[in-house]
Design a protein around this motif. Structure first.
Motif, short mmCIF file in Angstrom:
data_model
loop_
_atom_site.label_atom_id
_atom_site.label_comp_id
_atom_site.label_asym_id
_atom_site.label_seq_id
_atom_site.Cartn_x
_atom_site.Cartn_y
_atom_site.Cartn_z
N TYR A 1 3.22 10.23 -7.18
CA TYR A 1 3.53 9.99 -5.77
C TYR A 1 2.67 10.85 -4.86
O TYR A 1 2.11 10.38 -3.87
N LEU B 1 -4.03 7.66 -0.12
CA LEU B 1 -3.80 6.74 0.99
C LEU B 1 -4.28 7.33 2.31
O LEU B 1 -4.91 6.66 3.12
N TRP C 1 3.83 3.84 -1.21
CA TRP C 1 4.49 4.17 -2.47
C TRP C 1 5.93 3.68 -2.45
O TRP C 1 6.66 3.89 -1.49
N GLN D 1 -0.23 12.19 -5.55
CA GLN D 1 -1.61 11.74 -5.64
C GLN D 1 -1.82 10.47 -4.81
O GLN D 1 -2.85 10.31 -4.14
N HIS D 2 -0.83 9.60 -4.85
CA HIS D 2 -0.90 8.38 -4.04
C HIS D 2 -0.94 8.71 -2.55
O HIS D 2 -1.72 8.11 -1.80
N SER D 3 -0.11 9.67 -2.13
CA SER D 3 -0.07 10.06 -0.72
C SER D 3 -1.43 10.57 -0.25
O SER D 3 -1.92 10.19 0.82
N ARG E 1 0.81 -1.23 0.00
CA ARG E 1 0.00 0.00 0.00
C ARG E 1 0.84 1.27 0.00
O ARG E 1 0.33 2.34 -0.33
#
Length: 224
Positions: free
Chosen positions: A210, A217, A185, A212-214, A183
């Motif tokens: 990265y 999450l 990055w 956007q992922h942060s 889960r």
């Protein structure tokens, strides 16, 4: 309180600040925790002066707040704060690539690239395994070395401060998740290769993904 180990008498200010920063990032000194100079001084077995200086350094980094007649308190960040952090670091990185991407990437020396590649491997491995405690240190070192490539210490210091604050906010939330394996990055290596190839567009794309992922999450960690 942390700090049962003896602290060497050289650079006490930096050592105490580093030790306390690690405790705050890891969540062992949680948001809202209050303490005094006397408590920390007694814990480390040192005088109040280097402790006071170290705590003021952490205040300047936005990790602590001063409470009149009560000492210090670990700062409490919000979801809105975290979104602002991500936006701030995004704007800085976008500005770097928009203004002088070639200069930023061509300035990379073989030694610097080799070092940041090692950090990337270590951080990626810990992230993929979901090992948060190991990841934090490697991730901070990775981004600090990568941002130093820009050659502007003010930008590098700012990005490191914002990233530390981001970890302070996210760590307690991530620890609540049943598993972090797969889960977190872990595109550190991919980013290094883009930098090594002087591919500014690809590096910017990876960093955007990265960020956007942060955000995604952390949004997923919100209480229902």
């Amino acid at each position: 309180m942390p700090g049962s180990e003896a602290v060497r008498r050289t650079t006490l200010r930096e050592q105490i600040a580093d030790a306390l920063r690690d405790e705050v990032i890891a969540g062992r000194l949680p948001a809202g925790r209050q303490f005094t100079v006397k408590e920390i001084a007694e814990q480390y077995g040192v005088s109040a002066t280097p402790v006071r200086e170290a705590l003021l350094d952490l205040c300047a980094q936005g990790l602590l707040g001063v409470e009149m007649h009560k000492g210090y308190r670990v700062r409490e960040f919000t979801y809105a704060d975290f979104r602002d952090m991500v936006e701030a670091r995004s704007l800085i990185v976008e500005g770097i690539f928009r203004r002088s991407p070639d200069r930023a990437l061509r300035a990379v020396t073989p030694a610097a690239l080799a070092s940041v590649r090692r950090r990337a491997e270590e951080a990626s491995r810990a992230a993929a395994a979901g090992d948060l405690d190991i990841l934090i240190g490697y991730d901070l070192r990775f981004w600090r070395e990568l941002s130093a490539i820009v050659g502007n210490p003010y930008i590098s210091d700012f990005l490191n401060t914002v990233r530390v604050q981001g970890w302070v906010f996210t760590v307690p939330l991530l620890r609540r998740m049943p598993t972090l394996r797969g889960r977190l990055w872990h595109g550190h290596g991919e980013l290094v290769e883009a930098v090594a190839q002087q591919n500014a567009a690809e590096a910017e794309r990876i960093i955007t993904a990265y960020n956007q992922h942060s955000l995604a999450l952390i949004e997923a960690s919100r209480p229902v």
